[in-house]
Scaffold this active site. Structure first.
Site, mmCIF file in Angstrom:
data_model
loop_
_atom_site.group_PDB
_atom_site.id
_atom_site.type_symbol
_atom_site.label_atom_id
_atom_site.label_comp_id
_atom_site.label_asym_id
_atom_site.label_seq_id
_atom_site.Cartn_x
_atom_site.Cartn_y
_atom_site.Cartn_z
ATOM 1 C CD GLN A 113 41.514 30.999 43.280
ATOM 2 O OE1 GLN A 113 42.338 31.950 43.133
ATOM 3 N NE2 GLN A 113 42.100 29.918 44.178
ATOM 4 C CG ASP A 135 47.494 32.660 38.587
ATOM 5 O OD1 ASP A 135 47.934 32.584 39.940
ATOM 6 O OD2 ASP A 135 46.227 32.296 38.536
ATOM 7 C CE LYS A 152 44.655 33.836 44.983
ATOM 8 N NZ LYS A 152 44.490 32.873 44.057
HETATM 9 N N1 GUN Z 1 43.809 27.984 43.120
HETATM 10 C C1 GUN Z 1 44.620 27.535 44.026
HETATM 11 N N2 GUN Z 1 45.783 28.361 44.019
HETATM 12 C C2 GUN Z 1 45.649 29.044 42.899
HETATM 13 C C3 GUN Z 1 46.446 30.228 42.400
HETATM 14 O O1 GUN Z 1 47.527 30.082 42.614
HETATM 15 N N3 GUN Z 1 46.015 30.607 41.181
HETATM 16 C C4 GUN Z 1 44.878 30.282 40.648
HETATM 17 N N4 GUN Z 1 44.441 31.077 39.541
HETATM 18 N N5 GUN Z 1 43.939 29.334 41.205
HETATM 19 C C5 GUN Z 1 44.411 28.838 42.300
#
Ligand code: GUN
Length: 280
Positions: free
Chosen positions: A94, A117, A50
């Site tokens: 995350q 998100d 990311k």
């Molecule tokens: N863990 C797995 N996918 C995601 C996501 O799209 N966002 C977040 N914050 N954690 C994740």
């Protein structure tokens, strides 16, 4: 019929380029803060990807890593500081978090305008009621993959397998908003094939290998595979039995190279959207 493979990597690249153009036009760098608590190796990889995508698109990014013992109050204090930081337009914590931390309280602490998100109750409510807002990246990416086929969703029957807050439920709402007739199947659905055989679009998001097989798919259907699983030989695969389903479906996403790259591209688009709104 042999399905057309939907190239998620290529589509994601186009969206990342669009995000980069949008950032350049903004005159200020969109800023994303990513918080990782603990040392889950898969999460560390996701988070790095990311941040790397942000850098490539000319975004400002901030990666904050904390050890697994971090207290809830310390985490909430960091989120409050980032909420007030005008160089940061998006905040992502995350998941999964270590067990002693409450994910709901953490998500709700993020300012709704920075909830890239789309996991907060504010964002979920905006999606539910059709108000503009930040949509969860993975189902949003699935919508773009479906749109890329050129097949109009209006009046089509879409079946979503899985009911998670992060994928299944928002996916169903996005499809509904696009005028599809939507069925949501899950672990307590007695006859999954009964539903999927009637579907023009199937989105599989359960995290179980071979959930969708060729006999369960209507010829010509669009099949979107959100699953990321590891086979005994270590290879990645989705929830769909790709080799057989591709002979029946009209369109299918591969794993890897389908939904996965789109999630990051949509995170960039959400961060750009949040920055545009903040700087208006
Ligand atoms: N863990 C797995 N996918 C995601 C996501 O799209 N966002 C977040 N914050 N954690 C994740």
């Amino acid at each position: 019929m042999t399905a057309q493979i939907i190239d998620g990597a290529a589509l994601a690249k186009a969206f990342r380029a669009e995000a980069a153009r949008g950032a350049a036009a903004l005159g200020r760098r969109p800023g994303l803060a990513v918080i990782l608590v603990g040392d889950d190796p898969a999460s560390a990889v996701y988070v790095r990807n990311k941040v790397k995508a942000c850098e490539e698109a000319g975004f400002h990014s901030l990666l904050e890593r904390y050890d697994a013992q971090m207290t809830q109050s310390a985490l909430l204090a960091r989120i409050a500081a980032l909420n007030a930081d005008t160089t940061i337009h998006g905040i992502l914590v995350q998941m999964p978090l270590p067990k002693h931390l409450d994910p709901h309280a953490v998500i709700e602490a993020i300012a709704p305008a920075k909830d890239v998100d789309g996991f907060s109750t504010t964002s979920a409510g905006e999606l539910m009621t059709g108000l503009p807002g930040l949509r969860p990246a993975t189902p949003l990416g699935c919508m773009k993959l479906i749109e890329s086929t050129g097949v109009a969703l209006r009046g089509k029957h879409a079946v979503v397998i899985g009911r998670s807050n992060t994928v299944g439920k928002p996916m169903a709402l996005l499809l509904l908003q696009a005028n599809a007739t939507v069925t949501v199947c899950h672990s307590a659905t007695p006859d999954l094939a009964l539903h999927t055989r009637q579907a023009d679009i199937v989105v599989a998001a359960v995290g179980r290998i071979d959930t969708l097989t060729a006999a369960m798919v209507k010829p010509g259907a669009i099949v979107i595979d959100v699953g990321i699983n590891r086979k005994a030989d270590g290879k990645l695969c989705g929830d769909v039995e790709f080799d057989s389903v591709r002979d029946v479906a009209g369109f299918i996403t591969p794993v890897p190279g389908g939904v996965g790259p789109m999630t990051i591209a949509m995170l960039l688009m959400n961060t750009l959207q949040a920055a545009q709104a903040a700087l208006k």
